[in-house]
Structures are given as structure tokens and as C-alpha cells.
Design an enzyme around this catalytic site. Structure first.
Site, PDB file in Angstrom:
ATOM      1  N   VAL A   1       3.856  -1.094   3.781  1.00 20.44           N
ATOM      2  CA  VAL A   1       3.143   0.177   3.833  1.00 20.44           C
ATOM      3  C   VAL A   1       4.121   1.296   3.490  1.00 20.44           C
ATOM      4  O   VAL A   1       5.099   1.520   4.208  1.00 20.44           O
ATOM      5  CB  VAL A   1       2.515   0.411   5.224  1.00 20.44           C
ATOM      6  N   GLU A   2       3.863   1.966   2.387  1.00 25.77           N
ATOM      7  CA  GLU A   2       4.661   3.107   1.949  1.00 25.77           C
ATOM      8  C   GLU A   2       3.916   4.367   2.379  1.00 25.77           C
ATOM      9  O   GLU A   2       2.724   4.510   2.118  1.00 25.77           O
ATOM     10  CB  GLU A   2       4.822   3.071   0.431  1.00 25.77           C
ATOM     11  N   ILE A   3       4.625   5.272   3.044  1.00 23.26           N
ATOM     12  CA  ILE A   3       4.041   6.547   3.447  1.00 23.26           C
ATOM     13  C   ILE A   3       4.837   7.637   2.748  1.00 23.26           C
ATOM     14  O   ILE A   3       6.065   7.680   2.859  1.00 23.26           O
ATOM     15  CB  ILE A   3       4.080   6.730   4.979  1.00 23.26           C
TER      16      ILE A   3
ATOM     17  N   LEU B   1       0.818  -1.201   0.000  1.00 26.40           N
ATOM     18  CA  LEU B   1       0.000   0.000   0.000  1.00 26.40           C
ATOM     19  C   LEU B   1       0.857   1.257   0.000  1.00 26.40           C
ATOM     20  O   LEU B   1       1.931   1.269   0.593  1.00 26.40           O
ATOM     21  CB  LEU B   1      -0.871   0.052   1.264  1.00 26.40           C
TER      22      LEU B   1
ATOM     23  N   SER C   1       9.354   8.869   0.086  1.00 29.52           N
ATOM     24  CA  SER C   1       8.655   7.809   0.810  1.00 29.52           C
ATOM     25  C   SER C   1       9.518   7.154   1.873  1.00 29.52           C
ATOM     26  O   SER C   1      10.743   7.117   1.757  1.00 29.52           O
ATOM     27  CB  SER C   1       8.236   6.705  -0.174  1.00 29.52           C
TER      28      SER C   1
END
Length: 129
Positions: free
Chosen positions: A122-124, A73, A111
Site C-alpha cells: 500500500v503506497e500512500i 495499491l 510516498s
């Protein structure tokens, strides 16, 4: 034909740990909704949501092979990436990569990558100005 993503479904082995990660670490809101056959949980943020399935107790219809840890994500943060990193460190969430430059849906992003309790990636990210 397609305009945007409304929701996705996440399958978890550990509902409590999953809820803690997505609400306390990422700041999403836990919501309850009803279908004709059951009460359901989801994580709400912006105009989207992530519906929650417990592994082995999924709701129908479901993915052909619904397994924990299979999602990759990317979320766009509402705060600077440095604030994201500080929050992750405060919550003792290991950053597995980053900050790194990537390409988002509408342009360049910076990121960091972490794993949720089910080992989903999980990529933020934040868009570069």
C-alpha cells in the site's frame, strides 16, 4: 473510452484484520451493499470503493487467481504526508519504504509504503505542489 476507476476487489485471509486496517488506520468507511445473491462489504472513500472478498469464499465472477497479498495499491492522501506518517507510527504500522519521490498519474508525488494484514503493498502519497 475509460474515464476513471470505480472500484477494485481485495481478497483477504483475515476479514477482521483487513477491516481494521482499512477503516481504523486508513480512515475508509466500511459499507454494506446487496447484490441479487448476497450481502457484500466494501471500503468506501471519495468516489471509489474497494470490494472485499474472503479467500476461498470469493464472489463470482472473480480474478483468475484471486489470492491475498497480490495487490500493489497507491492512495492519494487528503492530509500532508507528515500527518500520514504520524498516524501510521501511532498505529504501529511499519513503513517499509519512504518517504520517497515517485511519479503519480498526473505528476510528481511523495510516498510512503506499508503492508496491509494480507501483505498487499500500500503506497500512500501526496502530490508535490
Amino acid at each position: 473510452m475509460i474515464d476513471h476507476i470505480d472500484h477494485i476487489v481485495l481478497t483477504t485471509r483475515d476479514k477482521a484484520a483487513c477491516i481494521r486496517f482499512y477503516t481504523e488506520v486508513l480512515g475508509m468507511k466500511l459499507v454494506t451493499f446487496r447484490t441479487p445473491t448476497a450481502e457484500r462489504l466494501a471500503f468506501s472513500f471519495g468516489g471509489q470503493k474497494i470490494n472485499l472478498h474472503e479467500w476461498g469464499r470469493e464472489f463470482e465472477p472473480k480474478a483468475h487467481v484471486a489470492v491475498p497479498g497480490s495487490l500493489d495499491l497507491c492512495f492519494i492522501a487528503a492530509v500532508p504526508l507528515d500527518a500520514v506518517i504520524q498516524k501510521l507510527q501511532a498505529e504501529k504500522v511499519k513503513i517499509v519504504q519512504g518517504p520517497v519521490k515517485k511519479t503519480g498519474a498526473v505528476g510528481p508525488i511523495r510516498s510512503v509504503y506499508v503492508r496491509d494484514p494480507d501483505l498487499n503493498l500500500v503506497e500512500i502519497s501526496v502530490y508535490e505542489s
